[in-house]
Design an enzyme around this catalytic site. Structure first.
Site, PDB file in Angstrom:
ATOM      1  NE  ARG A 243      -3.629  -2.882   1.820  1.00 14.11           N
ATOM      2  CZ  ARG A 243      -4.554  -3.433   2.576  1.00 14.11           C
ATOM      3  NH1 ARG A 243      -4.177  -3.169   4.048  1.00 14.11           N
ATOM      4  NH2 ARG A 243      -5.242  -4.372   2.144  1.00 14.11           N
ATOM      5  CE1 TYR A 362      -3.036  -0.245  -7.886  1.00 12.39           C
ATOM      6  CE2 TYR A 362      -3.138  -1.811  -9.741  1.00 12.39           C
ATOM      7  CZ  TYR A 362      -2.665  -0.594  -9.152  1.00 12.39           C
ATOM      8  OH  TYR A 362      -1.648   0.109  -9.715  1.00 12.39           O
ATOM      9  CD  GLU A 363      -0.654  -3.647  -3.908  1.00 14.05           C
ATOM     10  OE1 GLU A 363      -0.095  -3.476  -2.874  1.00 14.05           O
ATOM     11  OE2 GLU A 363       0.131  -4.120  -4.808  1.00 14.05           O
ATOM     12  N   GLY A 364      -6.509  -3.459  -1.835  1.00 15.94           N
ATOM     13  CA  GLY A 364      -7.377  -3.050  -0.805  1.00 15.94           C
ATOM     14  C   GLY A 364      -7.894  -2.055  -1.142  1.00 15.94           C
TER      15      GLY A 364
END
Ligand code: COS
Length: 380
Positions: A243, A362-364
């Site tokens: 992140r 993306y990536e949360g």
């Protein structure tokens, strides 16, 4: 407190800026149209040390800090976010995951090549029914003694078609919930491991996104990462660092669009003067610059936390949440400042606006970042 960069950081930033201008800018529109990214450019990023920025030189990495990582990510993302997502995934999710949690044998066999850019890696967590709800893994990895058998489907995998090494998260023991999840190293070409067609995407179109199928894929036990049941924590810990990379990517997309808008506003004339002299545009520039600086502070703070050995779960979530919002909002403003030209590909800002959206997903997703932040705030 010192807000200035060291001479070394400035050199690293300038090297990334120079590479982005000379190597990434030519052809970026064509690559976006054709949804391609040449291996040659990946090799060049590897030669500059961008594929293993924070990895110990004894494993083929550049041995730099997380501040250097975000500086490189920002510069690459100003020009080509398709290039920077490859860098981010390879560095944060794959190299970091192996360096922090892999065995010495795994590091020698896989990390050395990944960190030098000789091979490239992918991180396979998301599934058709497990994106945000990452504990609901349907992919299974059944323990068969000296090996595991993996079955299932993984979705939206960055570097999905071009990777040599895939870190795959799968459920070994459903009764144990998230404590029954494991992470495995799967090599390209393993029988039963198939790569589906490339996704046709809104943004970061040069990056290579695929669905992956695992049909009775045999993986030796020595390819499991960490103790039995460590897979979910492995995913969470690597994603925290990921992140930071995506936050830096969002920062770069925003600042790239801002720089183009500023330049354009000083050249384009309307009503007898350059449009930056109209308050309507000048105030937009003021807001853009302020928002981007605020995002930069959060991104740098998260990287600094990582370098200091502090917990960075919350600071990386805040950096990603805020920087991705800034990227989305400010690229829209950059298009607006460009007027009709903003809608045309040769001015680059429409691509940056399309590329910005994925940083909120993306990536949360942003909603997941708010879960992480709110839990941290409440826990104290
Ligand atoms: N570091 C270490 N451990 C962590 C962690 C972290 N950053 N975050 C969670 N964990 C641990 C928890 O401590 C818990 O372990 P224990 O039961 O031993 O305490 C375990 O993981 C499960 O955590 P939790 O109960 O919080 O799980 P939830 O199902 O509530 O999910 C979120 C937590 C939503 C944060 C998680 O599912 C998530 O991050 N989802 C998004 C995934 C994502 O980013 N997908 C994109 C894929 S990459 S494109």
């Amino acid at each position: 407190m010192d807000f200035s960069l060291t001479e070394e950081h400035i050199m690293i930033r300038d090297a990334a800026r120079d590479f982005a201008q000379t190597e990434l800018l030519p052809g970026v529109i064509e690559r976006d149209n054709a949804q391609t990214f040449p291996d040659e450019l990946v090799r060049k990023m590897g030669a500059l040390g961008f594929m293993g920025i924070m990895v110990d030189p004894k494993y083929g990495g550049s041995g730099m800090d997380a501040i250097s990582y975000v500086l490189i990510m920002e510069e690459l993302s100003k020009i080509d976010a398709s290039a920077s997502v490859m860098v981010s995934v390879n560095n944060s999710l794959v190299c970091y995951g192996l360096e922090a949690f892999g065995t010495e044998e795994q590091k020698q066999k896989y990390l050395t090549k990944l960190a030098s850019g000789e091979s490239i890696g992918a991180f396979c967590l998301s599934e058709p029914e497990a994106g945000s709800d990452a504990t609901s893994q349907k992919t299974t990895a059944i323990d068969k003694g000296d090996h595991y058998i993996i079955n299932g489907t993984k979705n939206w995998i960055t570097n999905g078609g071009r990777s040599d090494v895939y870190l795959v998260i799968a459920q070994t023991d459903r009764e144990k919930g998230h404590k029954g999840i494991n992470a495995f190293i799967v090599e390209k070409g393993t029988p039963g491991f198939d790569i589906g067609p490339k996704e046709d995407k809104l943004g970061i179109r040069g990056s290579d996104t695929h669905t992956l199928q695992f049909n009775d894929v045999k993986v030796p036990k020595e390819n499991r990462i960490g103790e039995d049941g460590f897979g979910f924590k492995f995913a969470m810990k690597t994603l925290s660092g990921g992140r930071i990379g995506i936050a830096a990517q969002a920062l770069g997309i925003a600042s790239g669009a801002y720089e183009l808008a500023l330049k354009y506003s000083k050249e384009r004339k309307a009503f007898g003067t350059e449009i930056c002299n109209h308050q309507a545009i000048a105030f937009k520039l003021a807001d853009m610059y302020t928002e981007i600086e605020a995002a930069r502070m959060l991104v740098m703070k998260a990287a600094w936390d990582k370098d200091q050995g502090n917990n960075y779960d919350m600071s990386s979530a805040m950096a990603k949440l805020y920087a991705s919002k800034v990227a989305m909002e400010q690229t829209v403003e950059a298009v607006q400042i460009h007027g009709g030209n903003g809608f045309v590909k040769e001015y680059h800002v429409e691509r940056l606006m399309r590329d910005a959206k994925i940083t909120q997903i993306y990536e949360g997703t942003s909603e997941i970042q708010k879960i992480v932040i709110s839990r941290g705030v409440i826990k104290g």
